[in-house]
Structures are given as structure tokens and as C-alpha cells.
Design a protein around this motif. Structure first.
Motif, PDB file in Angstrom:
ATOM      1  N   ARG A 134       0.904   4.024  -2.847  1.00  0.00           N
ATOM      2  CA  ARG A 134       0.697   5.442  -2.531  1.00  0.00           C
ATOM      3  C   ARG A 134       1.791   6.303  -3.140  1.00  0.00           C
ATOM      4  O   ARG A 134       1.528   7.354  -3.755  1.00  0.00           O
ATOM      5  CB  ARG A 134       0.674   5.625  -1.018  1.00  0.00           C
ATOM      6  CG  ARG A 134       0.379   7.055  -0.569  1.00  0.00           C
ATOM      7  CD  ARG A 134       1.068   7.385   0.747  1.00  0.00           C
ATOM      8  NE  ARG A 134       2.520   7.403   0.600  1.00  0.00           N
ATOM      9  CZ  ARG A 134       3.352   7.738   1.572  1.00  0.00           C
ATOM     10  NH1 ARG A 134       2.884   8.029   2.775  1.00  0.00           N
ATOM     11  NH2 ARG A 134       4.660   7.741   1.375  1.00  0.00           N
ATOM     12  N   ASP A 135       3.045   5.872  -2.985  1.00  0.00           N
ATOM     13  CA  ASP A 135       4.161   6.645  -3.529  1.00  0.00           C
ATOM     14  C   ASP A 135       4.111   6.716  -5.045  1.00  0.00           C
ATOM     15  O   ASP A 135       4.470   7.736  -5.649  1.00  0.00           O
ATOM     16  CB  ASP A 135       5.484   6.028  -3.072  1.00  0.00           C
ATOM     17  CG  ASP A 135       5.813   6.384  -1.639  1.00  0.00           C
ATOM     18  OD1 ASP A 135       4.955   7.004  -0.974  1.00  0.00           O
ATOM     19  OD2 ASP A 135       6.922   6.056  -1.180  1.00  0.00           O
ATOM     20  N   TYR A 136       3.693   5.602  -5.653  1.00  0.00           N
ATOM     21  CA  TYR A 136       3.575   5.594  -7.115  1.00  0.00           C
ATOM     22  C   TYR A 136       2.542   6.618  -7.573  1.00  0.00           C
ATOM     23  O   TYR A 136       2.768   7.359  -8.542  1.00  0.00           O
ATOM     24  CB  TYR A 136       3.187   4.188  -7.590  1.00  0.00           C
ATOM     25  CG  TYR A 136       2.955   4.089  -9.076  1.00  0.00           C
ATOM     26  CD1 TYR A 136       4.034   4.043  -9.956  1.00  0.00           C
ATOM     27  CD2 TYR A 136       1.666   4.050  -9.605  1.00  0.00           C
ATOM     28  CE1 TYR A 136       3.829   3.962 -11.329  1.00  0.00           C
ATOM     29  CE2 TYR A 136       1.457   3.962 -10.961  1.00  0.00           C
ATOM     30  CZ  TYR A 136       2.538   3.923 -11.823  1.00  0.00           C
ATOM     31  OH  TYR A 136       2.329   3.849 -13.182  1.00  0.00           O
ATOM     32  N   LEU A 137       1.434   6.685  -6.867  1.00  0.00           N
ATOM     33  CA  LEU A 137       0.390   7.657  -7.217  1.00  0.00           C
ATOM     34  C   LEU A 137       0.872   9.085  -6.970  1.00  0.00           C
ATOM     35  O   LEU A 137       0.590   9.994  -7.768  1.00  0.00           O
ATOM     36  CB  LEU A 137      -0.878   7.369  -6.412  1.00  0.00           C
ATOM     37  CG  LEU A 137      -1.567   6.030  -6.707  1.00  0.00           C
ATOM     38  CD1 LEU A 137      -2.741   5.813  -5.759  1.00  0.00           C
ATOM     39  CD2 LEU A 137      -2.032   5.966  -8.164  1.00  0.00           C
ATOM     40  N   VAL A 138       1.600   9.297  -5.864  1.00  0.00           N
ATOM     41  CA  VAL A 138       2.141  10.622  -5.568  1.00  0.00           C
ATOM     42  C   VAL A 138       3.134  11.047  -6.643  1.00  0.00           C
ATOM     43  O   VAL A 138       3.120  12.202  -7.113  1.00  0.00           O
ATOM     44  CB  VAL A 138       2.801  10.635  -4.178  1.00  0.00           C
ATOM     45  CG1 VAL A 138       3.588  11.933  -3.962  1.00  0.00           C
ATOM     46  CG2 VAL A 138       1.759  10.463  -3.092  1.00  0.00           C
TER      47      VAL A 138
ATOM     48  N   LEU B 107       0.835  -1.205   0.000  1.00  0.00           N
ATOM     49  CA  LEU B 107       0.000   0.000   0.000  1.00  0.00           C
ATOM     50  C   LEU B 107       0.872   1.259   0.000  1.00  0.00           C
ATOM     51  O   LEU B 107       0.547   2.248  -0.678  1.00  0.00           O
ATOM     52  CB  LEU B 107      -0.922  -0.004   1.224  1.00  0.00           C
ATOM     53  CG  LEU B 107      -2.037  -1.049   1.239  1.00  0.00           C
ATOM     54  CD1 LEU B 107      -2.870  -0.922   2.507  1.00  0.00           C
ATOM     55  CD2 LEU B 107      -2.926  -0.918   0.000  1.00  0.00           C
ATOM     56  N   LYS B 108       1.975   1.220   0.748  1.00  0.00           N
ATOM     57  CA  LYS B 108       2.892   2.367   0.769  1.00  0.00           C
ATOM     58  C   LYS B 108       3.501   2.590  -0.611  1.00  0.00           C
ATOM     59  O   LYS B 108       3.608   3.733  -1.087  1.00  0.00           O
ATOM     60  CB  LYS B 108       3.996   2.145   1.802  1.00  0.00           C
ATOM     61  CG  LYS B 108       5.063   3.237   1.840  1.00  0.00           C
ATOM     62  CD  LYS B 108       6.071   2.988   2.940  1.00  0.00           C
ATOM     63  CE  LYS B 108       7.250   3.960   2.849  1.00  0.00           C
ATOM     64  NZ  LYS B 108       6.839   5.359   2.924  1.00  0.00           N
TER      65      LYS B 108
END
Length: 527
Positions: free
Chosen positions: A127-131, A123-124
Motif C-alpha cells: 500500500r505504501d509503495y503504491l501511495v 500488504l501495508k
């Protein structure tokens, strides 16, 4: 051992080796940062490749039968060859059927916890990929250098590099526009990360982290690699002599000041954000200033690579043997024997000798495979053997004899005329005594019905002679004369007393038979 467990062990050993190399290199400067980085890449690849390769190694040869000779000198050495190593290996697992329930629950909890940690790490990463994609979307292009896009973004404070979908990105904070030197140095630094392959490698490392997130070794090794990447970048840029070490250090210091008020680095990216803490930044700048020349001789690199590979290979092979082996405890064996002895014609005795042979047979993957195959072959012969057991009114436990004699393989006699043949491994003289023809192209020892009938008659005759099935089977192995002489010499008729006295030709035959009977009645030991 499963690939997953072996991989984690390789990651631990690789991490330890990497840290050892870093400490040594810091003290003696044996390698350039570039060479040290390449070595870590190689060791990481070796850890994965070795886990796959060793997991899929062909199994060791487990059994090669040796028949009894007419003088009974080499009897039953066939089973002594069963264990490839010849010794029971120390193991860390218990047999599956007898694991305590609380241990099973504990293992379930550990597996669940590992899966949960991996899920949260995924999940982290997501999240970073989306950011990152949001940052790229909100950035504006200022330059293209080959396949790399140089972008600027108003929301970030620290430059970073990123590789995604065949496109390399270098993202700079807009705040740098007022300082051309800082833009130049940051751009050169981030482009060097792309040239070194750091932005591609990080995806492989993140994949390993997802599946092994519970293992601190992969996180420590990843951080160690990031540190070496920074040193390699510093080394490469200063080596090009396009910038001075003072200007470079000033840029790092300014980035470090920005990093104090900035959130942690995104796990999918690499760049100047690493090694900006006070202590490590000081170490980094001092290294730029001193410019100690590394030895970097080819033989040193070759020696270190060889040492790393040999160390990891040895550890992996040892771990595979240990983890794929198992030990049956004495209490477990006693419990199984108590159940197996109910209504039995031959009672299984549990002692040190039997325990040794039992763990020879079920303590390795090769041993378990051999006995599984032997029991399957036994099933195909039971339609012939079972009626003979009933006809002669002998214990069904005698069916275990071919397990240790031939593995239930109906083997022809080899080139040695004194050796036996068939499931029951009759030698020629004994076969003739019990009505089987062995001459020319005729060998009735290979006729399962005839050889089984002869074996039952032979064993029953021995029983009548000694009034003990244990002594009967011992005589089957080393001859009635040898057993009679042993009884006469010791004055005892207990099979274990005769074995302890050492007067028999093979003191391991009865322990092997007892172990085989226990396995035959409890095939779940082989699971």
C-alpha cells in the motif's frame, strides 16, 4: 537450527546490543552518530550473514572407533567418543514422533499466526509503495542534483526521502515555498539521508520485516536505526556549518507542528518526520545545542564492534546447538521400550545410564546422522548377518553390537597390534580362537560372513556360561574372565548390579547397547 529461527534470534540479540549501545553513548558520548549508525549497519549485516553461515557450518565429527585391546583396558571407548562435546546438551525439543497432539496444534497455530502477520505487513508495504508512486506521479520537478530529483507536492505536509529503481527522490511540501530557509534546510537534510545510504538500507530492513513481522525486535531495531540516522544527519549538517543550530531547530519545530495533523510516515521512506515527538524533539535539539564531543577513538569502535560480534556469535552457536538438539524423556523411552520388548530376546532396560547414552546418540544432529548412516550400512550386511542369527538361534538384538563397536564399518586394524578390526571388532587372539586367520596380508576379520559367524559362536558360548544375554554381551566387551571375577566378588549375576559395583572395565557398554537396540528398533527417533 533453521536459518529462519536463528535469524530471529540474531535480530533480538542485535536489537538488545543496539539499545545498550545507544543508552551508553547517550550517557558517555563514546561515538559520533555517524560511527554509531555504521556500527548498527554492520551488526545488521552480521546478523544476516551469521545466520546463513552458522546454519551451513559443517557437522562435527561424531564417531571414531577404538578397538578393544587384548588386556581389555580400552574397551568400548569408541562409543564414548560419539558425542563431540562428551556431555548431553540441554535441549528444548522433544522427539518428533512423541510430541503431544496439543503441542503440535499449538505450533501450527503459532506458525499460522506468524504467516498472517507477515502477510498483513506485506500488504501495508505494498500500500505504501503504491501511495509513494502516486505522490511521485503528482509531484513536479524543481531541481536535479546528480541522480537525485527534488520534487514538490501539494498533498504532503512533511518532507521525505525515497529511493526507487536507481533514482533518488526528495519530496518537499508545496507549503514550504514561502519559507526559503525551510526549503534549504529540508533539502539538505533529505539529501544527507541519501548520502548516508538510509534510503537504500530501508528496503533491506523492510524485507526483514516482511519475513519476521511477528518479531518485535526487528521493529524496535528499525526504529532505533531511524533515530540514529536523524542524529547522524544533524551531526553532518551542523558540522558543515552551512546552517546554524537555531535555524535547524526552528525547521524541526515547524515540521513537528505539521506532523501532529499528518498521518504516520510511509514505511518505505525516511526523513524529517522521524523524531518529531515532543520528548525526542527536545532531546534532539538539546544535543545540537550542547555539541558534546565524542571520544570516537579507533580502539573504542574496534572494541565495541568486537564485543557485538563475539556476543552475537556465541549466542548463535549456543542457540544452534540447543535448538538442533533434542531430549527424549524417560516416559517416552519407557513407552518405546515397552513396545520394543514384545517378543524380544534381549529386553531393553530404561534407567539413568541408558537415558544418558540414548540422548547422547539422538540428542545432536551429528549423532542422528551417524546412526542413520550406521543403520543404512547395517541393511547392506543383513543378508549375511540374519542367516547367521537364525542358524545359531540367538536374539536379533545382537545386531546392535556393531552399531556401537564400529558403526557397521568393516574397519581394518590400525597401527596398534592390540586393537580389533571388522564390523565386530575382534582382536587378534580372539579371532584366532574362533578360526579366523590374522597374519601378514590375510585378515579374515574383514570377511563379514566369517566374523559374524565367529561373533555368534562367541556370544552363544558366553550365554551358556552365564545364562544371560546381557552378561554375554558384557563378556563380549570385557572378557569372560572379568565377568566371572565380578560375579565372584559381588555374589550377584545381575548385569546392572555388576555395573553399579564398578568391577567391570567399562560401565557404559551395556547402557550404550540398550540405547542402540532401542534406536535400531525405532529408527524414527533419528528423524
Amino acid at each position: 537450527m533453521s536459518f529462519y529461527l536463528l535469524l530471529n534470534l540474531m535480530l533480538i540479540s542485535g536489537c538488545i546490543f543496539s539499545f545498550t549501545l545507544r543508552i551508553t553513548n547517550k550517557r558517555f558520548t563514546l561515538l559520533t552518530a555517524k560511527s554509531e549508525l555504521a556500527m548498527n549497519h554492520f551488526l545488521l549485516a552480521i546478523a544476516v550473514a551469521m545466520s546463513i553461515g552458522i546454519t551451513n557450518l559443517p557437522e562435527k565429527t561424531f564417531f571414531k572407533p577404538f578397538s578393544r585391546s587384548e588386556i581389555r583396558q580400552t574397551i568400548s571407548r569408541n562409543v564414548s567418543q560419539l558425542s563431540y562435546a562428551g556431555q548431553a546438551r540441554p535441549t528444548s525439543e522433544n522427539i518428533r514422533i512423541d510430541k503431544p497432539r496439543n503441542m503440535t496444534h499449538f505450533c501450527t497455530i503459532l506458525i499460522s499466526l506468524a504467516l498472517l502477520i507477515s502477510f498483513f505487513y506485506f500488504l501495508k508495504l505494498l500500500r505504501d509503495y503504491l501511495v509513494l508512486n502516486k505522490i511521485l506521479k503528482n509531484s513536479f520537478l524543481i531541481k536535479r542534483i546528480g541522480s537525485c530529483r527534488i520534487l514538490m507536492n501539494e498533498s504532503i505536509r512533511i518532507p521525505f526521502s525515497y529511493f526507487g529503481f536507481n533514482t533518488a527522490y526528495t519530496v518537499l511540501p508545496s507549503s514550504m515555498q514561502t519559507d526559503p530557509d525551510q526549503i534549504k534546510i529540508s533539502t539538505l537534510h533529505e539529501l544527507q539521508h541519501h548520502r548516508q545510504g538510509d534510503t537504500k538500507l530501508i528496503w533491506g530492513i523492510q524485507l526483514l520485516k516482511i519475513f519476521n513481522a511477528w518479531n518485535p525486535a526487528i521493529h524496535l531495531w528499525s526504529k532505533q536505526i531511524s533515530i540514529i540516522q536523524e542524529f547522524a544527519c544533524d551531526e553532518a549538517l551542523l558540522g558543515q556549518k552551512k546552517i546554524s543550530w537555531q535555524a535547524y531547530a526552528r525547521c524541526l519545530f515547524q515540521v513537528a507542528q505539521s506532523a501532529r495533523s499528518h498521518e504516520d510516515a510511509l514505511v518505505c521512506a525516511t526523513g524529517l518526520i522521524f523524531m518529531t515527538e515532543g520528548k525526542t524533539l527536545k532531546w534532539r535539539i538539546e544535543k545540537m545545542k550542547t555539541k558534546n564531543k565524542a571520544w570516537n577513538a579507533s580502539f573504542i569502535r574496534a572494541a565495541l564492534v568486537t564485543l557485538g560480534v563475539v556476543t552475537m556469535s556465541g549466542l548463535a552457536l549456543a542457540a544452534k546447538d540447543i535448538a538442533s538438539s533434542r531430549t527424549i524423556t524417560r516416559d517416552e523411552a519407557l513407552a518405546l521400550a515397552t513396545t520394543s520388548n514384545q517378543g524380544a530376546g534381549i529386553l531393553v532396560t530404561i534407567n539413568d545410564s541408558v537415558m544418558k547414552e540414548l540422548n547422547h546418540f539422538v540428542g545432536t544432529p551429528e549423532g542422528r546422522k551417524f546412526f542413520k548412516e550406521s543403520l543404512e550400512r547395517m541393511k547392506s550386511h543383513e543378508p549375511v548377518i540374519n542367516p547367521k542369527i537364525t542358524k545359531h538361534n540367538v536374539p536379533s538384538e545382537l545386531k546392535a553390537i556393531p552399531l556401537i563397536e564400529s558403526g557397521y564399518q568393516n574397519l581394518r586394524q590400525d597401527s596398534f597390534s592390540a586393537h580389533g578390526a571388522g564390523l565386530w571388532m575382534f582382536i587378534k587372539s580372539t579371532a584366532n580362537n574362533y578360526g579366523m586367520k590374522v597374519s601378514g596380508n590375510v585378515d579374515e576379520r574383514l570377511n563379514v560372513e566369517k566374523e559374524t559367524d565367529a561373533a555368534m559362536r562367541y556370544l552363544k558360548k558366553n550365554y551358556k556360561l552365564f545364562n544371560s544375554w546381557e552378561l554375554s554381551t558384557l563378556a563380549y566387551n570385557c572378557g569372560e574372565s572379568a565377568v566371572s571375577k565380578a560375579i565372584e566378588k559381588t555374589g550377584k549375576k545381575d548385569v546392572w548390579s555388576l555395573i553399579d559395583s564398578g568391577v567391570t572395565n567399562d560401565n557404559n557398554y551395556i547402557p550404550k547397547l540398550m540405547a542402540a537396540i532401542l534406536i535400531m528398533k525405532n529408527p524414527q527417533l533419528l528423524d
